[in-house]
Write a protein that holds these residues in place. Structure first.
Motif, PDB file in Angstrom:
ATOM      1  N   ALA A 112     111.183 -54.929 -51.180  1.00 31.09           N
ATOM      2  CA  ALA A 112     112.465 -54.763 -50.479  1.00 31.09           C
ATOM      3  C   ALA A 112     112.934 -56.053 -49.803  1.00 31.09           C
ATOM      4  CB  ALA A 112     112.357 -53.647 -49.438  1.00 31.09           C
ATOM      5  N   LYS A 135     115.493 -56.539 -46.655  1.00 34.44           N
ATOM      6  CA  LYS A 135     114.993 -55.325 -46.003  1.00 34.44           C
ATOM      7  C   LYS A 135     113.489 -55.331 -45.764  1.00 34.44           C
ATOM      8  CE  LYS A 135     119.021 -53.206 -46.176  1.00 34.44           C
ATOM      9  NZ  LYS A 135     120.009 -53.803 -45.257  1.00 34.44           N
ATOM     10  N   TYR A 136     113.103 -54.597 -44.730  1.00 32.11           N
ATOM     11  CA  TYR A 136     111.687 -54.332 -44.467  1.00 32.11           C
ATOM     12  C   TYR A 136     111.320 -53.005 -45.116  1.00 32.11           C
ATOM     13  CZ  TYR A 136     107.631 -52.578 -41.865  1.00 32.11           C
ATOM     14  OH  TYR A 136     106.409 -52.040 -41.515  1.00 32.11           O
ATOM     15  N   GLY A 137     110.286 -53.023 -45.965  1.00 28.33           N
ATOM     16  CA  GLY A 137     109.839 -51.781 -46.568  1.00 28.33           C
ATOM     17  C   GLY A 137     108.369 -51.505 -46.344  1.00 28.33           C
ATOM     18  N   CYS A 188     106.239 -53.775 -51.887  1.00 29.22           N
ATOM     19  CA  CYS A 188     107.396 -52.950 -52.259  1.00 29.22           C
ATOM     20  C   CYS A 188     108.588 -53.739 -52.760  1.00 29.22           C
ATOM     21  CB  CYS A 188     107.827 -52.060 -51.098  1.00 29.22           C
ATOM     22  SG  CYS A 188     108.820 -52.900 -49.833  1.00 29.22           S
ATOM     23  N   ARG A 226     105.730 -49.361 -41.702  1.00 29.62           N
ATOM     24  CA  ARG A 226     105.463 -48.483 -42.834  1.00 29.62           C
ATOM     25  C   ARG A 226     104.240 -47.615 -42.554  1.00 29.62           C
ATOM     26  NH1 ARG A 226     107.979 -45.789 -46.054  1.00 29.62           N
ATOM     27  NH2 ARG A 226     109.244 -47.640 -46.410  1.00 29.62           N
ATOM     28  N   MET A 228     112.279 -45.479 -48.667  1.00 33.26           N
ATOM     29  CA  MET A 228     112.078 -46.930 -48.597  1.00 33.26           C
ATOM     30  C   MET A 228     112.420 -47.496 -47.219  1.00 33.26           C
ATOM     31  SD  MET A 228     110.546 -47.596 -51.269  1.00 33.26           S
ATOM     32  CE  MET A 228     110.409 -49.334 -50.935  1.00 33.26           C
ATOM     33  N   PRO A 239     111.800 -47.180 -43.443  1.00 35.91           N
ATOM     34  CA  PRO A 239     110.944 -46.462 -42.497  1.00 35.91           C
ATOM     35  C   PRO A 239     111.765 -45.845 -41.363  1.00 35.91           C
ATOM     36  CG  PRO A 239     110.132 -48.696 -42.892  1.00 35.91           C
ATOM     37  CD  PRO A 239     111.505 -48.621 -43.467  1.00 35.91           C
TER      38      PRO A 239
END
Ligand code: FES
Ligand code: FES
Lengths: 751, 154
Positions: free
Chosen positions: B47, B37-39, B45, A459, A378, A380
């Protein structure tokens, strides 16, 4: 009680200073705010006394234990210090756990992967804990002028019964730091463990649920710049030219350039896998600005030519061929089908397999396949680096710092001692973070711009970078005689670029006539370790096949496996069988009992599977019910033999995770290619298992054991592929041979 | 660039940024709130989940300009010390593995329980559908949401 020589971890006793108030280990002030403070303890000590690399004791009895290995979710940051704490004989509530930096002079084996952290840390950490305890005892004996043998410990208290004297560890810590290190120490009996075997909460739980900075992605410091990379959109391409004028003129952008991370003739180690050694880099002030500028780059790509790379492996130096060309999944499939028909390298042969198949009453042959998989952690890829003429500071996600430090040193022109790697909590690892290419990339960027920098992959960059689980195929063949005995067994497995066959695993050793073969094809698509490498495919294939063989033999699938294991135990074929037949049978019997295997329930379709890998044994039963015409995984039972379980609830959590992850990858996991381009680049295209698709319940049963602990992060993952396939067969009357199962024509799990 | 007035976790503050900047990056890099968060960056996602006027939204798809003066809550705004009932339930069930997805999971769960204090399993699954956990903590999340529901109704 075991007497243990302390020499096995002599280096752990090198001290930075006996009075380590602000020594190396506490130098990373950014993390200070994230350090868990023990419950109910308000005051930190005024002074710390270091007894060895892992243990510092404050004058007030508070103990700092170092978590040596990087944390990626398997909870080693909690469970490894638990081992130290038990032998040290302290109260867990007085413990502060701190993440160690990469520091090979002080810590053994700072590697998280292969399900080996607990197994390989076990002796080292027990010895470190017991040694510190003995030093406290010896110091106290001197102070009280009593024999050391008469002093006992409990929960951080030293006690001399006949004189009635008592002292806390804190009171004796300063003296203990000065006594000689004992040559030998006694380790506890298993029955005397007080912390090992009890469930302790994740030491970072509060930091996680309150959103504290823990991850590489979260790192920041004064003057830090942000960098992003552009890598080729396809395997088999490299940078030809870059038109960067537009990107350069965009707000916040500081620089655009191309880097070369590893020279073509650099002798790599097995974890130096670097898909693209040449990258276009955009550096700027903020992520959003850099992301936008990256889109404005105009890059021309050209095809690579054939090349060789040199890899220093465990078996010595190897030359790996990197072919030119733009590969596609359809091309892979055709080539693999072709290869699967031809005889391959013989990996093991027992008896006369050809003869057995000639005289067989029944023969079954089946072929299984699985695609490439992307790791999709999850978090990156990212890494912080600050490289100056004197030293390099690196902070980021890494499972195996020891495998990248040499490359950093070579590439940066700095001696290894000048490279400080700090271990970030990882937002998932699964093998991908054992490859430290991102550390080299960030460091090279920092060196080039002469500034602290955090490099971040989008991502899309992450998912299309490579280091995938390889694609595999395996053909199995079984021969039964008139009495339905398994008299011959063959497996021929292949893959790109490696084969998945473990020739000495079950059912090798249980069948008189046995043949295992492997083949592989070169490719320019990079691969890497992925939760239970090779086992993650071959377990599913083998255990699906055995299910079908049992059916052909008219036998219950558990009884059929137990019969084979009985043979392997009493009269094994060959001498080199990689498993303990008793422990294997043990988990099958346990899962049979716990799942009430023999009691059939209406409308519940069950599959069973068992596998041994990473030193642990697992058997699983998976139950499916049909709701609105869709199969739903109602329940999974797992029986696990991994020896002593250090932290049972955390072990259960990881086991549940392995099962959920396995079901997800079996159903949906797949990366495909068209002209070298990975066809999925984000979660809108790459399907991951989601809440509603997870089993409704999971029951994990551990075999009660006094055997030294073995791994747990991987072993629950491989068997579930077959447990699922075998249950789906019962539910839908159709065998599944090709992963991902959801693309099979008659099974539609899509919601 | 433009000056945008924000109301994050009850605190009013202004940032000078490109108005198109996703709230995610403003939180993380301008306000130093890195719990979000970055997902994926494409709302796939979960996040980056935060609350906008009490609704769970994906901050990676929320331009900062459209959040001007609206009440924003991030994971850091739930409580000082992790004692929000949902955070407590998460700790009780020791949910996290790697932990990266968990801020987003918690923010979605808090919004769900706000709208539906007593969700069924199916309602939990459907509300949480957009939050991926590669580590596979879904069962514990489901259990923790139920525990939180119970404790909130006390
Ligand atoms: S980062 Fe916003 S949903 Fe994935
Ligand atoms: S806990 Fe790791 S992704 Fe959810």
């Amino acid at each position: 009680m075991t007497l243990e020589k302390t020499t096995i971890n002599r280096r752990s006793f090198l001290k930075v200073s006996a009075l380590a108030g602000g020594g190396m280990m506490l130098s990373f002030s950014w993390l200070a705010g994230c350090k868990p403070t023990p419950d109910g303890v308000l005051a930190l000590p005024k002074a710390w006394f270091e007894l060895n690399s892992y243990i510092k004791i404050g004058e007030n009895g508070i103990v700092t234990l170092m978590a040596p290995n990087p944390e990626f979710g398997s909870n080693v940051k909690t469970s490894l210090p638990m081992i130290l704490a038990d032998e040290l004989d302290i109260d867990w509530k007085n413990v502060i756990v701190a993440q160690a930096d990469f520091f090979p002079e002080r810590f053994e084996r700072q590697f998280t992967g292969g399900s080996q952290s607990i197994r390989q840390g076990w002796k080292i950490l027990r010895t470190a804990g017991a040694t510190a305890r003995q030093m406290l005892i010896n110091a106290t004996a001197q102070a009280w002028s009593v024999p050391a043998e008469e002093i006992t410990t409990a929960d951080g208290i030293l006690h001399h019964e006949s004189s009635g004297k008592k002292a806390g560890y804190g009171e004796m810590a300063s003296r203990a730091a000065g006594v000689p290190i004992p040559e030998e120490v006694q380790l506890k009996k298993v029955s005397d463990f007080k912390i090992i075997g009890t469930s302790r909460k994740n030491v970072d739980g509060v930091n996680i649920v309150t959103g504290k900075p823990l991850f590489g992605m979260d790192y920041t410091q004064q003057g830090m710049l942000i960098a992003m990379i552009a890598h080729p959109p396809a395997f088999g391409l490299k940078v030809k030219s870059v038109e960067d004028a537009a990107a350069r003129s965009m707000p916040g952008i500081k620089d655009v350039f191309t880097i070369k991370t590893l020279s073509d003739d650099y002798e790599r180690n097995g974890f130096d896998t670097t898909t693209f050694t040449e990258l276009v880099v955009v550096v700027g002030s903020t992520t959003w600005e850099v992301m936008n500028a990256k889109k404005a780059l105009k890059i021309e790509w050209e095809e690579i030519s054939d090349s060789d790379i040199i890899v220093q492996g465990w078996g010595g130096k190897q030359t790996v061929k990197i072919p030119a060309g733009l590969e596609s999944t359809t091309g892979h499939k055709a080539k693999m089908a072709e290869m699967a028909k031809r005889p391959a390298n013989v990996l093991r042969k027992d008896g006369d397999p050809e003869g057995a198949f000639k005289k067989a009453a029944k023969i079954l042959e089946r072929t299984y396949s699985a695609p490439y998989l992307a790791h999709n952690t999850m978090e990156p890829v990212n890494c912080f680096a600050h490289v100056t003429a004197e030293k390099a500071e690196i902070f980021g996600p890494i499972q195996a710092p020891e495998f990248i430090v040499q490359s950093l040193s070579a590439r940066l022109g700095l001696p290894k001692e000048k490279i400080h790697i700090k271990l970030a909590r990882m937002g998932g690892g699964f093998g991908q973070r054992a490859y430290g290419h991102h550390m080299v990339e960030a460091a090279v960027i920092s060196q080039k711009i002469n500034a602290p920098v955090k490099m971040v992959y989008t991502r899309e960059d992450d998912m299309t970078y490579g280091i995938y689980r390889p694609t595999y195929v395996a053909t199995y063949k079984a021969a039964l005689d008139n009495d339905n005995n398994l008299i011959g067994f063959q497996v021929r497995g292949g893959g790109i670029p490696e084969h998945p066959v473990h020739a000495n695993r079950f059912p090798a050793g249980a069948v008189e006539n046995y043949l295992a073969e492997g083949w592989q094809l070169d490719s320019n698509i990079t691969i890497g370790a992925f939760r239970a490498p090779r086992s993650n495919f071959i377990a599913g294939a083998e255990q699906s096949f055995l299910d079908e063989v049992a059916e052909l033999a008219g036998k219950d699938p558990i009884e059929f496996r137990l019969e084979l294991l009985e043979r392997a135990r009493n009269n094994p074929v060959g001498s080199n069988n990689d498993y303990d037949a008793d422990r294997y049978a043990g988990v099958l019997k346990l899962v049979k009992e716990k799942s009430k295997w023999l009691e059939t329930q209406a409308d519940v379709y069950r599959g069973v599977s068992a596998y041994f890998c990473h030193n642990s044994y697992v058997a699983e039963v998976l139950d499916i019910v049909i709701k609105n015409n869709n199969p739903v995984v109602q329940k999974v039972y797992a029986a696990v033999d991994c020896g002593i379980v250090v932290n049972p609830d955390a072990a259960t959590n990881m086991g549940e995770g392995g099962i959920v992850d396995g079901i997800g990858n079996a159903l949906y996991g797949e990366m495909t290619f068209q002209n070298g381009v990975p066809e999925k680049n984000n979660f809108d295209k790459y399907r991951m298992i989601r809440h509603s698709e997870a089993p409704k319940s999971i029951e994990i049963h551990f075999v009660q054991s006094e055997t030294d602990p073995t791994g747990l992060g991987e072993p629950l993952f491989p068997p579930v592929f077959a447990a699922l396939a075998n249950a789906l067969y019962k539910a839908k009357n159709k065998r599944l041979y090709d992963q991902p199962f959801v693309s099979g024509v008659t099974i539609d799990l899509k919601t | 660039m433009a000056v945008i007035n924000l109301n994050v976790n009850g605190k009013k503050q202004a940032v000078d940024v490109d108005p198109q900047t996703p709230m995610l990056w403003v939180l993380r890099e301008h306000l130093n709130l890195v719990g979000t968060k970055y997902g994926c960056g494409i709302a796939a996602c979960g996040a980056c989940t935060i609350h906008l006027e009490g609704m769970a939204v994906r901050s990676c798809q929320l331009p900062v300009s459209s959040a001007e003066n609206k009440a924003i809550t991030t994971i850091e705004g739930l409580s000082e010390n992790g004692d929000h009932p949902v955070q407590k339930a998460w700790l009780e069930h020791d949910v996290p593995q790697c932990g990266y997805c968990q801020s987003g999971q918690i923010m979605t769960a808090v919004a769900l329980l706000h709208d539906n204090p007593n969700p069924t399993d199916a309602e939990i699954e459907s509300a949480m559908h957009g939050n991926i956990c590669r580590c596979g903590t879904y069962l514990r999340i489901r259990a923790a949401v139920k525990t939180a529901a119970k404790s909130q109704s006390l």
